[in-house]
Each structure stands twice: as structure tokens, then as C-alpha cells.
Write an enzyme that holds these catalytic residues in place. Structure first.
Site, PDB file in Angstrom:
ATOM      1  N   CYS A 324       0.838  -1.195   0.000  1.00  0.00           N
ATOM      2  CA  CYS A 324       0.000   0.000   0.000  1.00  0.00           C
ATOM      3  C   CYS A 324       0.879   1.253   0.000  1.00  0.00           C
ATOM      4  O   CYS A 324       0.380   2.353   0.209  1.00  0.00           O
ATOM      5  CB  CYS A 324      -0.962  -0.006   1.187  1.00  0.00           C
ATOM      6  SG  CYS A 324      -0.129  -0.168   2.763  1.00  0.00           S
ATOM      7  N   GLU A 358      -2.386   1.231  -4.226  1.00  0.00           N
ATOM      8  CA  GLU A 358      -2.001  -0.144  -3.873  1.00  0.00           C
ATOM      9  C   GLU A 358      -1.314  -0.772  -5.089  1.00  0.00           C
ATOM     10  O   GLU A 358      -1.771  -0.563  -6.224  1.00  0.00           O
ATOM     11  CB  GLU A 358      -3.277  -0.921  -3.524  1.00  0.00           C
ATOM     12  CG  GLU A 358      -3.057  -2.289  -2.963  1.00  0.00           C
ATOM     13  CD  GLU A 358      -3.205  -2.315  -1.447  1.00  0.00           C
ATOM     14  OE1 GLU A 358      -3.417  -1.257  -0.814  1.00  0.00           O
ATOM     15  OE2 GLU A 358      -3.100  -3.427  -0.900  1.00  0.00           O
TER      16      GLU A 358
HETATM   17  C1  SAM Z   1      -2.084  -4.244   4.858  1.00  0.00           C
HETATM   18  S1  SAM Z   1      -2.714  -5.290   6.109  1.00  0.00           S
HETATM   19  C2  SAM Z   1      -3.033  -6.747   5.150  1.00  0.00           C
HETATM   20  C3  SAM Z   1      -3.923  -7.775   5.779  1.00  0.00           C
HETATM   21  C4  SAM Z   1      -4.476  -8.837   4.828  1.00  0.00           C
HETATM   22  N1  SAM Z   1      -3.513  -9.313   3.882  1.00  0.00           N
HETATM   23  C5  SAM Z   1      -5.722  -8.333   4.101  1.00  0.00           C
HETATM   24  O1  SAM Z   1      -5.717  -8.286   2.868  1.00  0.00           O
HETATM   25  O2  SAM Z   1      -6.711  -8.022   4.775  1.00  0.00           O
HETATM   26  C6  SAM Z   1      -1.256  -5.642   7.011  1.00  0.00           C
HETATM   27  C7  SAM Z   1      -1.425  -6.620   8.136  1.00  0.00           C
HETATM   28  O3  SAM Z   1      -0.139  -6.823   8.747  1.00  0.00           O
HETATM   29  C8  SAM Z   1      -0.300  -6.963  10.137  1.00  0.00           C
HETATM   30  N2  SAM Z   1       1.014  -6.641  10.722  1.00  0.00           N
HETATM   31  C9  SAM Z   1       1.524  -5.421  11.023  1.00  0.00           C
HETATM   32  N3  SAM Z   1       2.794  -5.556  11.460  1.00  0.00           N
HETATM   33  C10 SAM Z   1       3.100  -6.881  11.428  1.00  0.00           C
HETATM   34  C11 SAM Z   1       4.246  -7.652  11.759  1.00  0.00           C
HETATM   35  N4  SAM Z   1       5.375  -7.076  12.191  1.00  0.00           N
HETATM   36  N5  SAM Z   1       4.178  -8.985  11.602  1.00  0.00           N
HETATM   37  C12 SAM Z   1       3.050  -9.596  11.149  1.00  0.00           C
HETATM   38  N6  SAM Z   1       1.924  -8.918  10.834  1.00  0.00           N
HETATM   39  C13 SAM Z   1       1.953  -7.575  10.968  1.00  0.00           C
HETATM   40  C14 SAM Z   1      -1.450  -6.036  10.483  1.00  0.00           C
HETATM   41  O4  SAM Z   1      -2.062  -6.443  11.685  1.00  0.00           O
HETATM   42  C15 SAM Z   1      -2.362  -6.201   9.256  1.00  0.00           C
HETATM   43  O5  SAM Z   1      -3.288  -7.217   9.460  1.00  0.00           O
END
Ligand code: SAM
Length: 368
Positions: A324, A358
Site C-alpha cells: 500500500c 495499492e
Molecule cells: C495491509 S494489512 C493486510 C492484511 C491482509 N492481507 C488483508 O488483505 O486483509 C497488514 C497486516 O499486517 C499486520 N502486521 C503489522 N505488522 C506486522 C508484523 N510485524 N508482523 C506480522 N503482521 C503484521 C497487520 O495487523 C495487518 O493485518
């Protein structure tokens, strides 16, 4: 889209263009930044595309109004409608504010309303207060659910009051196949659910021929995991948020995806586990050695991939990178280019009328 608040409301920064112009402006910038001449472009609906929206509440002469941050000044702008929110939210907004105005309990110290709608028209409204809310509020708020057939949640400092439930049902349609989800109030949800469906279809179209097992980091509530799972032998998907992993596990049951294992791990923790540097109780039922990963899918937050995760990603033959933030994608791509080549790319207009865009990349190991 012809919005009265364009140029004043802080929500849309590319207000001076029509839909197509704002898209080409952003896409040209991103194409140049990322050197992606042939990227596919996935459009949004030009209006009523946001399924998630948050409005501040303006109090004046014992009346309440919706408000947004002003574009030019450090103040709020009173608004009575918003054309980027989904049709169900758009139609509910004026009726709901009129209803709330009539109740002292519901309107007093109401600070923000967050809306969430599904592609199927279900709505959740979270009312956030700068006062204590209790049983009296709960009883009064029940009338909103009854009147509008929506899900309502109340929040104030340290308190969350759920009336009937804290989710709405959602159906994603991917290449004519339906997938059931529940959109919970907490946890990440893609803001433009129609573009989201097209994004998942684009990934499916570009997976390539050899598909063994899939590793997914940052899986959220299983938005990609569930529709992709039947294309792989097994899937391991990880995510840091407890609420999202709980929802993802429920989505696995709901869609009978028996080949998926979800684990709550940050990407950095997963790297430690994968490299056998650290053991996690959260992985006690998962044998990492039993997977034969052909693909990795990453959809990180705006900060992109950290060094550890990037090194792990480089080991995979096929990388699906959803981003994003073109700036952090460029940074990560510079490093991935030493081992991988781009085989497909796309821009998805999730955030129309803003500078955000995106991107999706499919990368393949050069040695293949
Ligand atoms: C852009 S969102 C994408 C979520 C999913 N792919 C979707 O399409 O709904 C990024 C995700 O990464 C998670 N996140 C943030 N930092 C992270 C980390 N260090 N390790 C794993 N997940 C993380 C957030 O909680 C969020 O759910």
C-alpha cells in the site's frame, strides 16, 4: 464525482481531478518510481467505493453534525454527506444523525462514528464517546439497531459495549465463487471491498503453474488466504494481531478450508522460527518441516518489509508482494531485484481521490 466539499474536506487530496485523471496522475508517478511500464490498472467505482469510514461529530447549539478534518486549516469541517462511502453508509448517515439528535443519552459527548459496510449491504456503526457509557446507554442504543437493522457498538475509554454482536457478515465473490467472512470491528479490513475482490482475482490469475505450498505473512483475517487456499496443497499463514488471527481461524471453519494453518506471529518471529533460532508455543501444532513452499505472499503495512523478513522472502521461488506504499515497495524491490525478476505487476485504486495507491507484484527467482 461532484462533491460540495472537494478542496475543503481533508479526506480527498486529489480533488482537482475527475476519477480517470486522478488515477492516471497517481499511476504515472508510481510507474516511474517503480519502473513498471506494463503494470495492469485496476479501477475503483468512481464514487461510493469506501466500505470503511470514520467521521468526527460536531456539537453546536444542542445539535450534532458529521465533521471531517479540513484540508487547509487545522480545524474540523461540518459536512452532511460523503460521496466516497458505500451506498449503504451514504443512505444511513443522514437518517442516523437525525435519530441520534433526538436522544440526549446517545448524542451527548458523542465524539466519533466509525462505519463499516459489507459488499452485501450489512452495516456496523461504532459510536465513540468522551463519557462513560453504561446499561442506560445500551438500552437506548438498542433502538438504533431496531430502527435501522444495523449492528451497533459503543466505545468509551476502556469500555466496549456490544449490543447484538461485534461483526457483520460479508460475502466475497472471486471468479463467481463465494467466500464467507465476518468483518469484525477490530483488526485490519481492506477499505475498498470491490477493488479487493479484483486484487484477489489478479493474484489468482498470476500464480503460475507449479503450486505446492503457500506461506503468507501479514495475513490479516485471511482475506487472501481463504480464496487462495484451494490452489495449493497446504497453506501456512501468519499475522501479529490476535483479533485478526481469531477471525481468520473462524473464516477457515466457515469456508471449510482444511489445508490452512494459521499462527499468531509477527513476521520477525516467524523468521526466527523458520530459521530454528527460537521455539514458539504458538507453533506447537505446526510442523514447519512438513511444508514445501513454492510461493510466499506478503502484504505488509505501509512501512514495508523489515530486513529479516526481506531476507526470508528472497529464499522463495515465487513472491507475491502486495503493497500500500510505492515508496517502501521501491526500497524492498531494489533488494529483491538481485535474486528475482518481475513477471507481473498491477496497480489497484483502493484509495481513489487520495495520493495512496495499492500495488501488486509477482516475482520469480532468476535461476528458475
Ligand atoms: C495491509 S494489512 C493486510 C492484511 C491482509 N492481507 C488483508 O488483505 O486483509 C497488514 C497486516 O499486517 C499486520 N502486521 C503489522 N505488522 C506486522 C508484523 N510485524 N508482523 C506480522 N503482521 C503484521 C497487520 O495487523 C495487518 O493485518
Amino acid at each position: 464525482m461532484d462533491c460540495n466539499y472537494f478542496g475543503k474536506c481533508g479526506s480527498c487530496s486529489l480533488y482537482q481531478f475527475n476519477y480517470e485523471e486522478q488515477l492516471s496522475y497517481k499511476v504515472e508517478e508510481a510507474k516511474e518510481l517503480l519502473s513498471l511500464k506494463d503494470a495492469q490498472i485496476i479501477r475503483s467505482k468512481p464514487s461510493h467505493f469506501r466500505n470503511r469510514a470514520e467521521f468526527r461529530i460536531w456539537h453546536e447549539d444542542n445539535k450534532i453534525f458529521y465533521a471531517m478534518h479540513s484540508l487547509q486549516e487545522k480545524s474540523l469541517l461540518k459536512i452532511d454527506s460523503c460521496q466516497i462511502v458505500s451506498e449503504p453508509i451514504y443512505h444511513l448517515m443522514p437518517k442516523l444523525i437525525e435519530f441520534l439528535k433526538k436522544s440526549e443519552i446517545l448524542s451527548h459527548k458523542l465524539f466519533t462514528i466509525e462505519f463499516l459496510s459489507s459488499t452485501t449491504g450489512n452495516i456496523m456503526a461504532t459510536l465513540i464517546y468522551h463519557k462513560k457509557i453504561d446499561e442506560t446507554w445500551l438500552k437506548e442504543a438498542k433502538k438504533i439497531e431496531d430502527e435501522f437493522d444495523i449492528t451497533v457498538i459503543g466505545r468509551s475509554r476502556g469500555v466496549k459495549l456490544i449490543l447484538s454482536c461485534d461483526y457483520i457478515d460479508e460475502t466475497l465473490t472471486i471468479f463467481n465463487k463465494e467466500f464467507k467472512f465476518r468483518l469484525y470491528e477490530s483488526g485490519f479490513i481492506q477499505p475498498n471491498l470491490k477493488v479487493n475482490e479484483k486484487m484477489i482475482e489478479w493474484v489468482l490469475d498470476n500464480l503460475g503453474l507449479i503450486k505446492n505450498d503457500l506461506l503468507e505473512l501479514y495475513c490479516g483475517h485471511g482475506n487472501f488466504t481463504i480464496p487462495l487456499s484451494s490452489h495449493f496443497n497446504k497453506v501456512l499463514a501468519t499475522e501479529v494481531s490476535k483479533a485478526s488471527i481469531k477471525a481468520a481461524s473462524w473464516h477457515k471453519e466457515l469456508n471449510r478450508c482444511e489445508n490452512i494453518s494459521f499462527a499468531r506471529l509477527s513476521s520477525q518471529e516467524f523468521v526466527q522460527a523458520y530459521n530454528k533460532e527460537r521455539e514458539f508455543r504458538r507453533l506447537k501444532d505446526i510442523d514447519l518441516d512438513s511444508f514445501s513452499f513454492s510461493h510466499i505472499l506478503v502484504d505488509p503495512p505501509r512501512s514495508g518489509l523489515d530486513e529479516m523478513s526481506l531476507e526470508l522472502v528472497k529464499e522463495f521461488d515465487n513472491i507475491i508482494y502486495i503493497s500500500c506504499n510505492p515508496t517502501t515497495l521501491k526500497r524492498d524491490l531494489e533488494k529483491l531485484k538481485s535474486t528475482h525478476k518481475i513477471v507481473a505487476s498491477a496497480f489497484f485504486d483502493q484509495f481513489a481521490y487520495t495520493n495512496h495507491l495499492e500495488s501488486g507484484l509477482i516475482l520469480q527467482k532468476k535461476s528458475l
